[in-house]
Structure formats: C-alpha cells, structure tokens
Design a protein around this motif. Structure first.
Motif: not given
Length: 473
Positions: A330-331, A341, A333-338, A327
């Motif tokens: 995943a968080q 972006e 990775l999500e923060q990195k993607a944001q 988890e």
C-alpha cells in the motif's frame, strides 16, 4: 616581558571605565594522570566564546583599584616573571594568577599569564588572556599571539594535539607517543607534551625514554607536579607496593583424639537409629517416585501447551508478515501515485523549462535531481528539441554518480537512436567504450570503438591513443 616599576608615586590611578567580563571556565584539569587526559580534549571553540563575551557592552561602573593593591600585584607579577625566567613555570602560573586577581585589567599581567598558559598548553586560557589584554591595551604582544592562536597553522597543530589525545582514549599508546614525540621536536618549549609522553612511556614500560624526558622537562619546568610521581630513576612511586605485614602462623594445630571405645548400650542405640533411617529412606523413595510421576505428567501437559502456543504464534507471525507485506504494498502504491502526480505536475511545465532546470542541477553537481528533471523533459509533449541532449546528459549524470550500468544503458540508447550528425554522437560512443573497458568488458569496448570508426570515420576519437591501445589488445 617588562618588569613593573615599584615606586608608588609613579603608579597612575586607573581612570578607565572598561570592566573585565569574567568568562565562565571549566574546573582546572588534572594533568598529572592519563585518566584526566582521557576525559577532555583541547578545543578551539573556547576562542569564539571569549570573543563574544568580551565584545559585550562595557560596564561604566568600574571599580577603582588603590595604589597599594596595584603595587602588590606588580610585586607578584615580578615574582612570576623571575620564576618563569628561571624555568619554574608551574610556580610562576600561581603568582601571575594572584597578580591578576588583584589587578585584572593590567595588559602586562594578562600577557604574562597568556604566555605561561601557552607553555602549559592551556590554549583556551592563553587565548582569553591575550584577547583580554588586547581589549584593554591593544598592545603589540597581545595582537601577535591573538593572531597566532587564530591562524590556520595553529589550527593544524591543535588538530594533531587532539588526535593524539583521542589515541590515548582509544588505548592506542604507541600512535599517541609518535605524535607527541614529533610535537616535542617541533615545539620543545611546550610543557604538556613532555608530561603526557612521560606517562605514556611509563605505561608501555620504556623506562629509558621516560628518564630522558624527565631530564628534559626539568630544564623547562623545574617544579612540575610530575616529579612528585617519579623518582630520579624514573620509578613510579605511586605504583610501588611496599608491604611489611607479618602474619602469625604459630597456631595450635594439635587436636585431641576422642576415645573410640564405646559400650554395648551405645551400639544398640545406634542400631535402632539405623533401622529408623532405613524405613524413612524407603518411605521417602515411594513418595519421591509418586511425585516424580506427577511432575512428569505436568511436564507433558506443559510441553503440549507450549507446542500449542508455538503453533498459534507461528500462525500469528504468518498473518503479521502478510499484513506487513500488504502495508508495504500500500505504501509503495501510495508513493507511486505521489510520484506520478508529481511527474504530471512537472511535465506540465514544458520541455524547455524542465531541460534548463535539469541543467542547473547538473551544473551544481546535484546529479540525482538532474537525472530526474531530464527524465521529466523526455516525457514532455514538446520534447523533440531537447530529447537527444537529455538522453546524453542522463548517461553523463549516471557516470558521475558511479552508476556504470545505467550510464551504459543510456549511452547505448543514444548511439542506437541518433545519427553521427548529433553533437555528442562520437563522445557517447567513446564514453560507452571506456565504461566497458573499465568494467573488464574488453570485447564490448572494442565493438563500440569499431562501430564508432564505421559510423563516424572522421571523429577525432578514432586517433585517440587510448582508443588505439584498446583496439590492439
């Protein structure tokens, strides 16, 4: 304070339509004990509440006060004034409160109450009285004290007063005593510091100082309630334990001995009883051993179950840790993607816009955002014009944040990438050397300064006293 004229023919009817809007107050605090002092602090916030309430729209249906009531209020006012002059402040407060109930809009009565409350260190009520008096009469005395209680000097005094109360609450008696002693020296007419200090000296057992303060307090408030707590020798009357209970110890302790002689018949009965008890002990011992074996078997089974449960809990814990790790991953990775972006969105604005946005943050001393936007500037496609300045400003911003390692990293990048022709070249070398020196990296500091001397011999930093001092070490 002026005395009130008592000739009823001279009393004018109050034609004013102004109505006093009563301010909600807390219940009177008990200043006789330190316990009450621990429960509250003096506050200046009451001032703003008073102003807001008194500045409301005035009620036109004002109740007229009769001449007789006015005369009675003047009589109580004069009594309060006489008591205050003779240093009976506590009784004076009671009389002025009664006068104010009868005639709540008289400026002189309000001013006298304000002065008495100020002496008693009831600062919120003092401000309310002076401010109300100013609303009704706009007189010089009320203006003077409203300004005084709103001044910066009084705010400083109030902070010291509150600080000493907090010390009491934290059981720091000596520190609180020190502050109140200084307050008494600076403002010897204020009553409350004497009362608190007397209680504090009583607590720490300094009877000599307590008696001195009691004598001083008698000169400014002769009927203060604290005098009911202590006698002339400073002894705390409430803590004395006078017990005159007598205990009757004359009890009959003699006991009669029972005859020890027993007949043979009684002895025989006892032998039979002992035999029965012995048989019961043997039987109970057998039952005990049998039950003990069962208990041991059950304990072994329970222990086995506990081990099994612990093993399963261990497996579950490992699975939970793995799940939490996934988890977290995943968080991230999500923060990195944001972040990517957001970076792409910002970079699209162009180097010029990003550079000036970063500079605006730096000017506002928001160095974290300044670094972020300088980094965006470096990643823009048209960054060549702003690249060198961005690298230098990132190093400078990290230095301002106290992040010496990152500051060194970017200063080194700057001097390694650009030539002495750049505007900040020699300053970057100097800042790099100073960071090395401040972090006890003397040899690296010297190397940086020698490199500056070699690459930019005309730099003013080469003659800097600090530079020369470091190179001599």
């Amino acid at each position: 304070m002026p005395r009130k004229i008592m000739d009823i023919s001279l009393v004018e009817e109050n034609k004013s339509d102004y109505t006093f809007f009563k301010i909600d107050e807390d219940e009177d605090e008990d200043n006789d004990t330190l316990k009450a002092l621990k429960q509250t602090y003096v506050t200046s916030n009451y001032k703003n509440e008073t102003i807001l309430n008194l500045q409301k729209e005035l009620n036109t249906n004002s109740v007229e006060i009769s001449k007789e009531i006015k005369l009675e209020s003047y009589n109580k006012y004069n009594n309060a004034l006489d008591l205050a002059i003779r240093h009976y402040i506590t009784n004076a407060v009671e009389f002025v409160e009664e006068a104010l109930k009868l005639n709540p809009k008289d400026p002189d009565i309000l001013n006298l109450k304000g002065l008495l409350c100020l002496l008693k260190c009831d600062f919120s009520k003092a401000f309310e009285s002076f401010y109300t008096s100013q609303c009704y009469g706009n007189n010089e005395l009320s203006r003077k004290y409203v300004n005084l209680l709103s001044s910066k000097d009084f705010k400083v005094f109030l902070e010291r007063y509150n600080h000493s109360i907090r010390f009491i609450n934290e059981e720091l008696n000596e520190e609180s005593i020190e502050i109140f002693d200084s307050l008494i020296l600076e403002e010897p007419e204020l009553i409350e510091p004497y009362v608190i200090s007397i209680l504090l000296y009583d607590r720490v057992g300094n009877n000599k100082k307590k008696i001195e303060l009691l004598d001083e307090l008698r000169c400014i408030d002769k009927n203060n309630p604290i005098f009911e707590k202590f006698n002339e020798e400073g002894i705390n009357l409430e803590s004395e334990d006078v017990q005159n209970n007598e205990v009757d110890t004359n009890k009959d302790k003699d006991k009669k001995e029972e005859p020890k002689a027993k007949n043979k018949k009684t002895d025989k009965k006892h032998m039979i009883l002992y035999a029965v008890i012995a048989i019961l002990v043997v039987l109970m011992g057998g039952v005990y051993l049998k039950n003990q074996r069962k208990i041991n078997d059950l304990n072994e089974q329970i222990s086995s179950k506990d081990s099994e449960i612990n093993e399963k809990e261990k497996v579950l814990s490992e699975k939970e840790e793995k799940l939490n790790a996934k988890e977290k991953e995943a968080q991230e990775l999500e923060q990195k993607a944001q972040a990517q972006e957001e970076e792409a969105k910002q970079v699209a604005k162009g180097a010029e816009n990003l550079y000036f946005e970063a500079t605006r943050y730096k000017t506002a001393r928001d160095y974290k955002n300044a670094i972020k936007y300088y980094e965006y500037t470096l990643k823009a496609t048209d960054t060549s014009k702003y690249k060198a300045d961005s690298v230098y400003n990132i190093a400078l911003s990290y230095k301002k944040l106290g992040d010496d390692e990152n500051a060194i990293k970017y200063y080194k990048r700057y001097v390694s990438t650009y030539s002495p022709a750049q505007e900040y070249y020699d300053d970057a070398y100097y800042q790099l050397a100073m960071l090395y020196y401040e972090n006890d990296r003397l040899q690296e500091a010297k190397d940086a300064l020698y490199a500056l001397k070699s690459t930019d011999p005309n730099s003013a930093y080469n003659k800097n006293e600090k530079v020369l001092e470091i190179l001599k070490q």
